[in-house]
Design a protein around this motif. Structure first.
Motif: not given
Length: 377
Positions: A129-152
């Motif tokens: 599912y990743w290459p055609w959906a979630e990867y693209r959603a994350l790639r094109d987001a203005r920012r992907v916001i992580f709740t702490c640096d460890e998560e990032r």
């Protein structure tokens, strides 16, 4: 924008709920949209939600979401998808890629490589599912916001096809009710067998990833040290694991030393925090741990694994103990707590409140979210 507002599903909706008031205080108007059916029993008016379901399957597909986004996106300065791997994040991408209204994604720990190790078959399905959906959603987001640096940092290890514009935000909780003694008394009146006990509190879903079995096994080891030690296991059982855990407690000879309260909310939840001596979460994977922040806010030292992503802040502040997510590690946590004398325990309790104010108050999290959105304009 989220999959569901059902509080039994864990931290995503709780994080959204907690940020409403501080965001309003920052001058931000918030509208929550979910894929729930409008007649879902948890949509009781306490949290205004635009429910566009009913949705199909666990994926949360609803045909109403995409047209609603396209018709209403212009009303907002930003759209935030809370969580991934369900239809709402894919729909946000389909509706808003290249649109004037920017969108942001909070993964809420759903890119943690632990899931790849613990559920390899599910991870393989996600790869399809990743290459055609979630990867693209994350790639094109203005920012992907992580709740702490460890998560990032950990998010980079789940998929080799990975590209995001990352920002580190925060989560947090509000100052809890201040009538702690009264709330604790109310909780203990409900569970009179806990009077005068030294309570170790676990509060969260009864789920494999939370390390509930580790806590029960470790508690059985240390329980012999003090007849007043008692474990409270508070939380819903979404996977049906509870009977096995209770049977295991029988095998270990400690069923009378454990109270299974089910899910606690409102005054009963806060009463459990205030009645406890410490809070324990030996989780195998925890993106943030709202309950950890709540325990700190109530002045309770926390005993957590080093898979709870805010463990570095806890350890640096001296607000609890940290160890591996193993039975030996969990036993070490309990023994470290029991080894504290009265003076050292009082010092640690004071540090919990300082840690909460400096790192995990929800006002700080709300201000940081507003900063991220303004920086991207």
């Amino acid at each position: 924008m989220l999959y569901s507002a059902d509080p039994k599903l864990g931290g995503v909706i709780e994080a959204v709920r907690l940020q409403q008031a501080p965001l309003l205080a920052c001058g931000v108007e918030v509208e929550i949209v979910s894929c729930d059916s409008p007649d879902s029993p948890w949509l009781n008016g306490q949290l205004p939600v635009q429910a566009l379901g009913p949705s199909k399957y666990s994926y949360g597909y609803t045909p109403h979401l995409l047209p609603w986004l396209r018709a209403n996106a212009h009303r907002f300065d930003a759209v935030i998808a809370e969580g991934i791997w369900q239809y709402h994040s894919f729909a946000v991408w389909r509706a808003l890629r290249g649109a004037a209204t920017p969108y942001y994604i909070f993964p809420h720990g759903m890119l943690d490589p632990w899931f790849k190790q613990a559920y390899p078959l599910k991870h393989f399905k996600k790869w399809l599912y990743w290459p055609w959906a979630e990867y693209r959603a994350l790639r094109d987001a203005r920012r992907v916001i992580f709740t702490c640096d460890e998560e990032r940092r950990l998010a980079k290890k789940s998929f080799w096809l990975y590209k995001v514009n990352a920002a580190v935000g925060a989560l947090g909780v509000a100052t809890p009710p201040e009538n702690g003694e009264g709330l604790a008394a109310g909780f203990l009146n409900q569970y009179p067998d806990l009077q005068s006990k030294r309570i170790v509190l676990y509060l969260g879903r009864i789920h494999e990833k939370k390390g509930c079995d580790l806590l029960i096994e470790a508690f059985a080891k240390v329980a012999v040290r003090d007849a007043n030690l008692h474990l409270v296991m508070a939380g819903p059982d979404p996977t049906g694991w509870l009977p096995k855990l209770q049977a295991h407690a029988e095998e270990l000879g400690i069923p009378h030393r454990i109270t299974w309260s089910g899910m606690l909310q409102g005054d009963m939840k806060w009463g459990a925090f205030y009645a406890a001596e410490v809070f324990c979460l030996p989780s195998h994977q925890e993106n943030f741990g709202i309950v950890v922040a709540e325990a700190l806010a109530c002045g309770k030292p926390v005993l957590i694994s080093n898979k709870v992503n805010i463990w570095r802040e806890i350890e640096a502040a001296g607000a609890g103990f940290v160890a591996d997510d193993t039975q030996a590690g969990t036993e070490e946590l309990l023994n470290c707590w029991l080894a504290l004398n009265t003076e050292d325990f009082a010092v640690m309790r004071a540090k919990t409140l300082q840690c909460f104010q400096e790192h995990f108050h929800v006002k700080r999290a709300a201000r940081r979210l507003v900063e991220i959105i303004r920086e991207c304009k």
